[in-house]
Write an enzyme that holds these catalytic residues in place. Structure first.
Site, PDB file in Angstrom:
ATOM      1  N   LYS A  28     -13.725  -4.520   2.016  1.00 31.07           N
ATOM      2  CA  LYS A  28     -14.543  -3.330   1.713  1.00 31.07           C
ATOM      3  C   LYS A  28     -16.050  -3.560   1.889  1.00 31.07           C
ATOM      4  CE  LYS A  28     -11.439  -0.950  -1.471  1.00 31.07           C
ATOM      5  NZ  LYS A  28     -11.308  -0.290  -2.769  1.00 31.07           N
ATOM      6  N   ASP A  31     -13.546   6.124  -3.063  1.00 31.37           N
ATOM      7  CA  ASP A  31     -13.137   5.711  -4.420  1.00 31.37           C
ATOM      8  C   ASP A  31     -14.072   6.357  -5.435  1.00 31.37           C
ATOM      9  OD1 ASP A  31     -11.013   4.020  -3.815  1.00 31.37           O
ATOM     10  OD2 ASP A  31     -12.258   2.221  -3.713  1.00 31.37           O
ATOM     11  N   SER A  74       0.819  -1.221   0.000  1.00 33.01           N
ATOM     12  CA  SER A  74       0.000   0.000   0.000  1.00 33.01           C
ATOM     13  C   SER A  74       0.851   1.269   0.000  1.00 33.01           C
ATOM     14  CB  SER A  74      -0.919   0.005   1.227  1.00 33.01           C
ATOM     15  OG  SER A  74      -1.631   1.229   1.260  1.00 33.01           O
ATOM     16  N   ARG A  83     -15.617 -10.060 -18.422  1.00 35.91           N
ATOM     17  CA  ARG A  83     -15.378 -11.346 -19.070  1.00 35.91           C
ATOM     18  C   ARG A  83     -16.616 -12.238 -18.960  1.00 35.91           C
ATOM     19  NH1 ARG A  83      -9.577 -13.000 -16.647  1.00 35.91           N
ATOM     20  NH2 ARG A  83     -10.614 -12.395 -14.719  1.00 35.91           N
ATOM     21  N   GLY A  92     -14.837  -3.762 -16.589  1.00 38.62           N
ATOM     22  CA  GLY A  92     -14.715  -4.369 -15.269  1.00 38.62           C
ATOM     23  C   GLY A  92     -16.024  -4.336 -14.515  1.00 38.62           C
TER      24      GLY A  92
HETATM   25  P1  NAP Z   1     -11.594  -6.553  -8.281  1.00 38.89           P
HETATM   26  O1  NAP Z   1     -12.809  -6.324  -7.447  1.00 38.89           O
HETATM   27  O2  NAP Z   1     -10.744  -7.752  -8.030  1.00 38.89           O
HETATM   28  O3  NAP Z   1     -12.078  -6.553  -9.831  1.00 38.89           O
HETATM   29  C1  NAP Z   1     -11.184  -6.850 -10.868  1.00 38.89           C
HETATM   30  C2  NAP Z   1     -11.856  -6.670 -12.217  1.00 38.89           C
HETATM   31  O4  NAP Z   1     -10.849  -6.893 -13.227  1.00 38.89           O
HETATM   32  C3  NAP Z   1     -12.962  -7.678 -12.491  1.00 38.89           C
HETATM   33  O5  NAP Z   1     -13.955  -7.097 -13.301  1.00 38.89           O
HETATM   34  C4  NAP Z   1     -12.222  -8.768 -13.288  1.00 38.89           C
HETATM   35  O6  NAP Z   1     -13.035  -9.505 -14.170  1.00 38.89           O
HETATM   36  C5  NAP Z   1     -11.301  -7.908 -14.121  1.00 38.89           C
HETATM   37  N1  NAP Z   1     -10.166  -8.674 -14.635  1.00 38.89           N
HETATM   38  C6  NAP Z   1      -9.140  -9.192 -13.918  1.00 38.89           C
HETATM   39  N2  NAP Z   1      -8.271  -9.810 -14.747  1.00 38.89           N
HETATM   40  C7  NAP Z   1      -8.780  -9.688 -16.018  1.00 38.89           C
HETATM   41  C8  NAP Z   1      -8.360 -10.117 -17.301  1.00 38.89           C
HETATM   42  N3  NAP Z   1      -7.223 -10.805 -17.477  1.00 38.89           N
HETATM   43  N4  NAP Z   1      -9.113  -9.786 -18.373  1.00 38.89           N
HETATM   44  C9  NAP Z   1     -10.260  -9.077 -18.221  1.00 38.89           C
HETATM   45  N5  NAP Z   1     -10.720  -8.649 -17.028  1.00 38.89           N
HETATM   46  C10 NAP Z   1      -9.991  -8.947 -15.933  1.00 38.89           C
HETATM   47  O7  NAP Z   1     -10.605  -5.319  -8.174  1.00 38.89           O
HETATM   48  P2  NAP Z   1     -10.955  -3.758  -7.923  1.00 38.89           P
HETATM   49  O8  NAP Z   1     -10.853  -3.455  -6.478  1.00 38.89           O
HETATM   50  O9  NAP Z   1     -12.199  -3.438  -8.656  1.00 38.89           O
HETATM   51  O10 NAP Z   1      -9.684  -3.050  -8.619  1.00 38.89           O
HETATM   52  C11 NAP Z   1      -9.468  -3.107 -10.028  1.00 38.89           C
HETATM   53  C12 NAP Z   1      -8.193  -2.323 -10.366  1.00 38.89           C
HETATM   54  O11 NAP Z   1      -8.381  -0.956 -10.010  1.00 38.89           O
HETATM   55  C13 NAP Z   1      -6.949  -2.768  -9.584  1.00 38.89           C
HETATM   56  O12 NAP Z   1      -5.842  -2.702 -10.465  1.00 38.89           O
HETATM   57  C14 NAP Z   1      -6.816  -1.740  -8.482  1.00 38.89           C
HETATM   58  O13 NAP Z   1      -5.480  -1.558  -8.060  1.00 38.89           O
HETATM   59  C15 NAP Z   1      -7.329  -0.487  -9.193  1.00 38.89           C
HETATM   60  N6  NAP Z   1      -7.881   0.528  -8.277  1.00 38.89           N
HETATM   61  C16 NAP Z   1      -7.361   1.770  -8.336  1.00 38.89           C
HETATM   62  C17 NAP Z   1      -7.866   2.747  -7.514  1.00 38.89           C
HETATM   63  C18 NAP Z   1      -7.285   4.129  -7.580  1.00 38.89           C
HETATM   64  O14 NAP Z   1      -7.523   4.938  -6.663  1.00 38.89           O
HETATM   65  N7  NAP Z   1      -6.564   4.474  -8.619  1.00 38.89           N
HETATM   66  C19 NAP Z   1      -8.921   2.492  -6.620  1.00 38.89           C
HETATM   67  C20 NAP Z   1      -9.447   1.187  -6.591  1.00 38.89           C
HETATM   68  C21 NAP Z   1      -8.915   0.204  -7.435  1.00 38.89           C
HETATM   69  P3  NAP Z   1     -13.743 -10.901 -13.700  1.00 38.89           P
HETATM   70  O15 NAP Z   1     -14.954 -10.476 -12.908  1.00 38.89           O
HETATM   71  O16 NAP Z   1     -14.062 -11.543 -14.991  1.00 38.89           O
HETATM   72  O17 NAP Z   1     -12.744 -11.657 -12.871  1.00 38.89           O
END
Ligand code: NAP
Length: 291
Positions: free
Chosen positions: A73, A109, A22, A157, A133
């Site tokens: 969360k 967020d 983090s 997906r 996503g």
């Molecule tokens: P999460 O709940 O685990 O969701 C991940 C998403 O990515 C799901 O829709 C998943 O699809 C998809 N995914 C993963 N691998 C994939 C692949 N190879 N091809 C296509 N889709 C794929 O994670 P999250 O908390 O939403 O976070 C997602 C990203 O956002 C992370 O990289 C995180 O670090 C970033 N993030 C950034 C911030 C910021 O402040 N900048 C804040 C929050 C999150 P499936 O459902 O098909 O598995």
């Protein structure tokens, strides 16, 4: 003495599992120091089975506030006293504020995403948005975009398309949003992107160490798009580099990370966050986290 822990130091922190990666501790601690505030921000690795005890500890020890990250969360909400209405609609929180033992959960967020979009001069109202996503971040982002009357297509997906359909159903029901869910495939992107105005990557595709991956092929990107990739490591991602080459406006995940952190900071301290320090801290933290 600035930066020294004393008997009066106020404690904030972050709970998650894992937590070692983090960047929030460096971002908040440097900001507290810059403003001369008697606060400290500590990472706590909390396993799922210990979540209830961890929340009791916030009350018991008078911790002022916490960020909450994966995997807590959603699960943490049941242990809080109040949930902000936006976080309630999203179904997840990432920030807890402790006011004299009353714990309130917020989702910064969502507000951080919207703030970043606006800071970059982009108003989502009425715009055609492609959202990639259907995880926690996409749910938060979809919610604020629907509230802003964006026209949304959510891609996920095929195996987990039902997650995207569930988000679309809820947004249509709650806000009367113009929203649909489709499979994340080249064919569907090819249909949706030519007249889209905003593309948001809320998948983890392209995140370190898979820096060479991108969720959208470069030939589908164009100059009329704003491309917002919420992945912040690496910065910029391959998607953003290729979007820039296509002439699109680009917005990176670091800006959103700082924006959501700044909103949490302000809730805990009552002071305006030093966003320039936060940004520099995250960028230097990213640099030293490279492995
Ligand atoms: P999460 O709940 O685990 O969701 C991940 C998403 O990515 C799901 O829709 C998943 O699809 C998809 N995914 C993963 N691998 C994939 C692949 N190879 N091809 C296509 N889709 C794929 O994670 P999250 O908390 O939403 O976070 C997602 C990203 O956002 C992370 O990289 C995180 O670090 C970033 N993030 C950034 C911030 C910021 O402040 N900048 C804040 C929050 C999150 P499936 O459902 O098909 O598995």
């Amino acid at each position: 003495m600035r930066g020294t822990i004393t008997g009066k130091t106020i404690v904030c922190g972050i709970i998650g599992d894992p937590i070692g990666h983090s960047l929030s501790p460096i971002m908040h601690n440097r900001s507290f120091k810059k403003l001369g505030l008697g606060y400290v921000y500590v990472p706590f690795r909390v396993r799922s089975g210990d979540l209830k005890k961890a929340v009791e500890g916030i009350r018991g020890m008078g911790v002022r506030g916490l960020n909450v990250t994966i995997p807590h969360k959603v699960a943490v909400m049941q242990f809080l006293d109040r949930i902000d209405p936006l976080a309630e609609e999203i179904g997840a929180i990432n920030t807890i504020v402790n006011d004299g033992g009353i714990l309130t959960g917020y989702n910064t967020d969502a507000t951080g995403f919207l703030q970043t979009l606006r800071d970059n001069g982009v108003q989502p109202s009425g715009k055609k948005v492609v959202l990639l996503g259907a995880g926690g971040a996409a749910r938060a982002i979809g919610n604020v975009l629907a509230q802003e009357n964006a026209r949304l297509t959510i891609f996920n997906r095929l195996q987990q398309l039902s997650w995207a359909e569930d988000i679309a159903y809820r947004l249509a029901r709650c806000y009367g949003a113009d929203v649909k869910a489709v499979e994340l495939s080249r064919e569907n992107l090819q249909k949706a992107l030519p007249d889209a105005e905003i593309l948001v990557n809320a998948t983890s595709v392209g995140m370190h160490p898979a820096d060479d991956q991108t969720p959208v092929n470069a030939d589908l990107l164009h100059a009329h798009l704003t491309v917002f990739d919420i992945v912040y490591n690496p910065s910029p991602t391959r998607l953003l580099k290729e979007a820039g080459l296509a002439g699109a406006k680009t917005i990176g995940g670091v800006e959103m990370l700082v924006s959501q952190g700044a909103i949490s900071f302000e809730k805990w301290t009552g002071h305006a966050a030093p966003v320039d320090i936060m940004l520099r801290s995250v960028l230097s933290g990213l640099h030293t986290h490279e492995d």
